[in-house]
Design a protein around this motif. Structure first.
Motif, mmCIF file in Angstrom:
data_model
loop_
_atom_site.group_PDB
_atom_site.id
_atom_site.type_symbol
_atom_site.label_atom_id
_atom_site.label_comp_id
_atom_site.label_asym_id
_atom_site.label_seq_id
_atom_site.Cartn_x
_atom_site.Cartn_y
_atom_site.Cartn_z
ATOM 1 N N VAL A 128 0.842 -1.201 0.000
ATOM 2 C CA VAL A 128 0.000 0.000 0.000
ATOM 3 C C VAL A 128 0.878 1.252 0.000
ATOM 4 O O VAL A 128 0.591 2.217 -0.720
ATOM 5 N N GLU A 129 1.951 1.232 0.759
ATOM 6 C CA GLU A 129 2.873 2.380 0.749
ATOM 7 C C GLU A 129 3.460 2.586 -0.646
ATOM 8 O O GLU A 129 3.540 3.733 -1.123
ATOM 9 N N ALA A 130 3.856 1.511 -1.315
ATOM 10 C CA ALA A 130 4.392 1.621 -2.685
ATOM 11 C C ALA A 130 3.317 2.149 -3.628
ATOM 12 O O ALA A 130 3.595 3.003 -4.484
ATOM 13 N N ALA A 131 2.101 1.651 -3.480
ATOM 14 C CA ALA A 131 1.004 2.097 -4.346
ATOM 15 C C ALA A 131 0.792 3.597 -4.226
ATOM 16 O O ALA A 131 0.576 4.285 -5.223
ATOM 17 N N LYS A 132 0.869 4.109 -3.021
ATOM 18 C CA LYS A 132 0.657 5.534 -2.807
ATOM 19 C C LYS A 132 1.723 6.372 -3.534
ATOM 20 O O LYS A 132 1.414 7.426 -4.062
ATOM 21 N N THR A 133 2.966 5.886 -3.562
ATOM 22 C CA THR A 133 4.014 6.627 -4.262
ATOM 23 C C THR A 133 3.803 6.610 -5.770
ATOM 24 O O THR A 133 4.292 7.500 -6.463
ATOM 25 N N LEU A 134 3.068 5.609 -6.258
ATOM 26 C CA LEU A 134 2.827 5.463 -7.696
ATOM 27 C C LEU A 134 1.545 6.143 -8.169
ATOM 28 O O LEU A 134 1.285 6.203 -9.362
ATOM 29 N N GLY A 135 0.720 6.616 -7.257
ATOM 30 C CA GLY A 135 -0.572 7.178 -7.637
ATOM 31 C C GLY A 135 -1.611 6.099 -7.916
ATOM 32 O O GLY A 135 -2.516 6.282 -8.726
ATOM 33 N N VAL A 136 -1.490 4.970 -7.232
ATOM 34 C CA VAL A 136 -2.409 3.846 -7.370
ATOM 35 C C VAL A 136 -3.445 3.929 -6.247
ATOM 36 O O VAL A 136 -3.090 4.085 -5.077
ATOM 37 N N PHE A 137 -4.715 3.825 -6.598
ATOM 38 C CA PHE A 137 -5.806 3.806 -5.618
ATOM 39 C C PHE A 137 -5.674 2.556 -4.757
ATOM 40 O O PHE A 137 -5.389 1.469 -5.260
ATOM 41 N N THR A 138 -5.899 2.689 -3.453
ATOM 42 C CA THR A 138 -5.787 1.548 -2.549
ATOM 43 C C THR A 138 -7.098 1.296 -1.813
ATOM 44 O O THR A 138 -7.673 2.204 -1.213
ATOM 45 N N LEU A 139 -7.537 0.046 -1.882
ATOM 46 C CA LEU A 139 -8.728 -0.406 -1.174
ATOM 47 C C LEU A 139 -8.306 -1.502 -0.219
ATOM 48 O O LEU A 139 -7.727 -2.505 -0.638
ATOM 49 N N GLY A 140 -8.577 -1.326 1.052
ATOM 50 C CA GLY A 140 -8.314 -2.364 2.042
ATOM 51 C C GLY A 140 -9.556 -3.203 2.255
ATOM 52 O O GLY A 140 -10.630 -2.661 2.512
ATOM 53 N N LEU A 141 -9.411 -4.511 2.116
ATOM 54 C CA LEU A 141 -10.456 -5.461 2.471
ATOM 55 C C LEU A 141 -9.943 -6.125 3.740
ATOM 56 O O LEU A 141 -9.045 -6.972 3.701
ATOM 57 N N LEU A 142 -10.467 -5.681 4.883
ATOM 58 C CA LEU A 142 -9.828 -5.918 6.173
ATOM 59 C C LEU A 142 -10.772 -6.565 7.171
ATOM 60 O O LEU A 142 -11.956 -6.748 6.885
ATOM 61 N N GLY A 143 -10.247 -6.872 8.353
ATOM 62 C CA GLY A 143 -11.042 -7.424 9.434
ATOM 63 C C GLY A 143 -10.688 -6.762 10.746
ATOM 64 O O GLY A 143 -9.908 -5.814 10.806
ATOM 65 N N ASP A 145 -10.401 -4.477 13.599
ATOM 66 C CA ASP A 145 -10.625 -3.025 13.654
ATOM 67 C C ASP A 145 -10.000 -2.305 12.464
ATOM 68 O O ASP A 145 -9.920 -1.089 12.444
ATOM 69 N N GLY A 146 -9.537 -3.057 11.472
ATOM 70 C CA GLY A 146 -8.913 -2.476 10.285
ATOM 71 C C GLY A 146 -7.411 -2.357 10.393
ATOM 72 O O GLY A 146 -6.726 -2.194 9.395
ATOM 73 N N GLY A 147 -6.882 -2.423 11.609
ATOM 74 C CA GLY A 147 -5.442 -2.350 11.809
ATOM 75 C C GLY A 147 -4.825 -1.109 11.180
ATOM 76 O O GLY A 147 -5.503 -0.111 10.921
ATOM 77 N N GLN A 148 -3.545 -1.174 10.918
ATOM 78 C CA GLN A 148 -2.815 -0.055 10.323
ATOM 79 C C GLN A 148 -3.293 0.237 8.907
ATOM 80 O O GLN A 148 -3.314 1.392 8.475
ATOM 81 N N LEU A 149 -3.686 -0.813 8.182
ATOM 82 C CA LEU A 149 -4.140 -0.622 6.806
ATOM 83 C C LEU A 149 -5.428 0.186 6.738
ATOM 84 O O LEU A 149 -5.649 0.913 5.766
ATOM 85 N N GLY A 150 -6.254 0.089 7.762
ATOM 86 C CA GLY A 150 -7.500 0.842 7.779
ATOM 87 C C GLY A 150 -7.291 2.334 7.664
ATOM 88 O O GLY A 150 -8.098 3.041 7.059
ATOM 89 N N GLN A 151 -6.203 2.810 8.231
ATOM 90 C CA GLN A 151 -5.881 4.237 8.173
ATOM 91 C C GLN A 151 -5.063 4.596 6.942
ATOM 92 O O GLN A 151 -5.079 5.745 6.495
ATOM 93 N N LEU A 152 -4.337 3.633 6.398
ATOM 94 C CA LEU A 152 -3.414 3.891 5.296
ATOM 95 C C LEU A 152 -4.085 3.868 3.925
ATOM 96 O O LEU A 152 -3.703 4.614 3.030
ATOM 97 N N CYS A 153 -5.092 3.021 3.753
ATOM 98 C CA CYS A 153 -5.738 2.854 2.447
ATOM 99 C C CYS A 153 -6.634 4.046 2.111
ATOM 100 O O CYS A 153 -7.179 4.696 3.003
ATOM 101 N N ASP A 154 -6.801 4.295 0.817
ATOM 102 C CA ASP A 154 -7.712 5.356 0.378
ATOM 103 C C ASP A 154 -9.140 5.065 0.830
ATOM 104 O O ASP A 154 -9.860 5.966 1.246
ATOM 105 N N GLU A 155 -9.552 3.813 0.695
ATOM 106 C CA GLU A 155 -10.851 3.363 1.182
ATOM 107 C C GLU A 155 -10.633 2.031 1.878
ATOM 108 O O GLU A 155 -9.732 1.276 1.515
ATOM 109 N N ALA A 156 -11.466 1.736 2.862
ATOM 110 C CA ALA A 156 -11.353 0.471 3.582
ATOM 111 C C ALA A 156 -12.734 -0.103 3.842
ATOM 112 O O ALA A 156 -13.668 0.632 4.171
#
Length: 189
Positions: A128-143, A145-156
């Motif tokens: 997800v960090e690499a995607a952000k540097t590339l301008g790639v949209f990030t969607l977290g499919l999580l469980g 409380d969402g963990g760190q990815l919940g805050q990092l992804c564009d949408e979760a």
């Protein structure tokens, strides 16, 4: 005492009954993923273990077909190339196995579906960090409380449960719904 199957079924039914609250997030994500594909972008998927299997499953629903025969859509699971995974894992680190592939293959305007039942998988976080540097949209499919990815992804989309198996069951329902929304948004259903 009920059987394990009946206990699992009851737990599954209770979670499924609560998932209606995720409808706005699922709808929004499906529309965004369809826009990416409609603009000629690609969707990348990554995850570990069962989430790697879910990545492959959902990518194949795009490149193959989901409901009806239609043109193939660009879906790529980053967990499928054993040579890339072992090379990157050996030469760099396991937490780089998805990020390096993404940096080689993705372009601005693409999308990454990052699947993690904990929301804290190191290699998924790095992707997800690499995607952000590339301008790639990030969607977290999580469980959980969402963990760190919940805050990092564009949408979760966060399945609010603690049991990995139940989260994975919900992820497949949500993933199938996303595939259906993509087909519908693109007029392919």
């Amino acid at each position: 005492m009920s059987s394990l199957f009946l206990r699992n079924l009851a737990e599954h039914q209770q979670l499924m009954a609560a998932l209606h609250t995720l409808e706005p997030a699922v709808q929004s994500a499906g529309q965004q993923l369809a826009r990416i594909l409609d603009a000629g972008g690609k969707l990348f998927f990554c995850g570990n273990g069962g989430s790697a299997a879910d990545s492959q499953h959902l990518a194949s629903e795009l490149t193959g077909r989901f409901i009806k025969d239609r043109r193939p859509l660009a879906g790529i699971a980053l967990s499928t190339d054993s040579s890339a995974l072992t090379c990157i894992g050996n030469d760099y680190a396991f937490d780089q196995v998805f990020a390096r592939q993404l940096m080689a293959l993705a372009r601005a305007g693409d999308g990454l579906i990052a699947i993690s039942t904990s929301g804290n998988s190191g290699n998924v976080l790095r992707a997800v960090e690499a995607a952000k540097t590339l301008g790639v949209f990030t969607l977290g499919l999580l469980g959980r409380d969402g963990g760190q990815l919940g805050q990092l992804c564009d949408e979760a989309i966060v399945v609010p449960h603690q049991v990995t198996a139940r989260i994975q069951e919900a992820h497949i329902l949500i993933g199938h719904t996303l595939c259906g929304l993509i087909e519908s948004e693109l007029g392919l259903d």
